[in-house]
Design a protein around this motif. Structure first.
Motif, PDB file in Angstrom:
ATOM      1  N   ARG A 171       0.567  -1.164   0.223  1.00  0.00           N
ATOM      2  CA  ARG A 171      -0.532  -0.064   0.134  1.00  0.00           C
ATOM      3  C   ARG A 171       1.445   1.110   0.634  1.00  0.00           C
ATOM      4  O   ARG A 171       0.885   2.166  -0.749  1.00  0.00           O
ATOM      5  N   ARG A 223      -8.284   4.331   1.613  1.00  0.00           N
ATOM      6  CA  ARG A 223      -8.344   2.743   1.143  1.00  0.00           C
ATOM      7  C   ARG A 223      -9.757   2.994   0.515  1.00  0.00           C
ATOM      8  O   ARG A 223     -10.701   3.809   1.144  1.00  0.00           O
ATOM      9  N   GLY A 224      -9.646   2.181  -0.432  1.00  0.00           N
ATOM     10  CA  GLY A 224     -10.984   2.556  -0.806  1.00  0.00           C
ATOM     11  C   GLY A 224     -11.123   2.816  -1.892  1.00  0.00           C
ATOM     12  O   GLY A 224     -12.089   3.335  -2.920  1.00  0.00           O
ATOM     13  N   ASN A 235     -10.058   5.225  -5.533  1.00  0.00           N
ATOM     14  CA  ASN A 235      -8.196   4.488  -7.197  1.00  0.00           C
ATOM     15  C   ASN A 235      -8.240   6.426  -6.828  1.00  0.00           C
ATOM     16  O   ASN A 235      -8.793   6.957  -7.241  1.00  0.00           O
TER      17      ASN A 235
END
Length: 312
Positions: free
Chosen positions: A3, A46-47, A49
Motif C-alpha cells: 500500500r 482506502r477504497g 482509486n
C-alpha cells in the motif's frame, strides 16, 4: 508495504498531473496548496482509486467558485422576530393550499412508492411530503427557487469548501471545520460515484453538497434505497427518494412512539435536540403533515388508501 508503494506511485503520478493540468484557474498560492493537499488526502483513503481522484481534479469541469458574502442578520430585530419559525414565513408558503396540493399531486403520481414506504418502514406519506416540500419543493422550480435541487455540481461545492474560505472566515477554526466536513463528504461522494458509475459533474448539489430530492449529504448515501429495483441509486428519481427518506428516519429512531418520530425528523436537519428549544425544522415538517391530513380529508386522493396494509 504494497500500500505504501502504491501511494508513493500515485503521488508521483499526481506531481506529473498537476504539472500538466493545474486545475481551476484563478487560485491563490494558498488555494493551490490546499488543492494539492486535498488530492493527497483523498488518494490516501482506502477504497478510493488515486487515478480516479486525479482524473476528477484534472477535469476542466472542476470549478472553484467564489462563495457569496454571508448576509449579516440585523441585531436590532425584536425577540419575537428572532423566534419566528423561518419555514412559516409567507415568502416560503409552506402551508398554502398550493403547497399542500403539490403533496397531493406527488402522492397520486407515486402512490406505489409511498405505499411501499409505509408498509416497509411505517412512515406515512404526509411526513415524507413535509420533508420533500421543505428540502426541494418536490423538485418543482419556482420563481424564488429556479433550481430546487441545485445547479452547481456537488463535487465543485465540496472542493470549494475545502479550498476557499467563506468571506470573513480566513484561516479560522470554522474554516478548518468546513475542511474536515468537505473531506469526509468528498470521500463518500467519490465512493458512491464509483459504485454507481456516476458522472459527478452531472450531479448537482446544495451549498454543502447535499444531493437529490431529499437532499442527502454524501455521508448519508449509504442509507439510500433503490426503490424501483433498477440496480442503482438515483435520488433525483422520486421512486428512490421516497423510500430513502423513510429508511433514513427509521435508521434514526422512527417507530410507533411519537417522541421517537420527532427525534428522527429532527435528525434530518441536524443539531442538538436537547439544547435546541425551537426545533424549527421538525416543527415545520410535523405542521405540514397535520395540515395535509386536513387537506386530504377534503380533497380525496382518488386512490384506494383504505386497503393499504399496516406496516410491519
Amino acid at each position: 508495504m504494497y500500500r505504501l508503494l502504491a501511494l508513493a506511485l500515485c503521488f508521483g503520478v499526481m506531481e506529473v498531473a498537476v504539472g500538466r493540468a493545474r486545475g481551476p484557474a484563478g487560485l491563490s498560492p494558498e488555494e493551490e496548496h490546499r488543492m494539492t493537499q486535498l488530492q493527497e488526502r483523498l488518494c490516501a483513503f482506502r477504497g478510493l482509486n488515486c487515478a480516479y481522484v486525479m482524473a476528477l481534479f484534472a477535469d476542466p469541469r472542476l470549478d472553484i467558485y467564489h462563495p457569496p458574502v454571508p448576509q449579516r442578520q440585523e441585531s436590532n430585530r425584536s425577540q419575537v422576530e428572532k423566534e419566528r419559525n423561518p419555514f412559516f414565513a409567507a415568502r416560503f408558503g409552506l402551508l398554502t393550499e398550493e403547497s399542500l396540493e403539490r403533496c397531493r399531486g406527488f402522492v397520486r403520481l407515486h402512490a406505489v412508492s409511498f405505499d411501499v414506504a409505509y408498509r416497509t418502514y411505517g412512515v406515512p406519506a404526509k411526513v415524507i411530503c413535509g420533508i420533500l416540500r421543505i428540502e426541494t419543493n418536490f423538485g418543482i422550480p419556482t420563481r424564488l427557487s429556479p433550481n430546487p435541487v441545485g445547479a452547481t455540481p456537488a463535487i465543485n461545492r465540496l472542493v470549494t469548501l475545502y479550498v476557499r474560505p467563506l468571506p470573513r472566515e480566513g484561516l479560522s477554526q470554522r474554516f478548518a471545520r468546513w475542511q474536515q466536513f468537505a473531506l469526509r463528504e468528498l470521500k463518500e461522494l467519490l465512493g458512491a460515484a464509483t459504485k454507481f458509475d456516476w458522472d459527478l459533474f452531472q450531479i448537482p448539489g446544495s451549498k454543502t453538497g447535499a444531493i437529490g430530492l431529499p437532499q442527502f449529504e454524501p455521508s448519508s448515501l449509504k442509507l439510500a434505497i433503490d426503490g424501483n429495483g433498477d440496480g442503482k441509486i438515483d435520488l433525483f428519481d422520486p421512486d428512490d427518494a421516497i423510500p430513502s427518506i423513510a429508511n433514513y428516519l427509521v435508521i434514526h429512531g422512527w417507530d410507533n412512539e411519537s417522541t421517537h418520530q420527532q427525534r428522527a425528523i429532527y435528525s434530518y436537519y441536524g443539531g442538538n435536540y436537547a439544547l435546541d428549544r425551537h426545533k424549527y425544522y421538525m416543527t415545520a415538517v410535523l405542521k405540514y403533515a397535520d395540515e395535509f391530513d386536513q387537506y386530504a380529508a377534503i380533497h380525496a386522493l382518488e386512490r384506494e388508501t383504505a386497503a393499504t396494509p399496516e406496516p410491519h
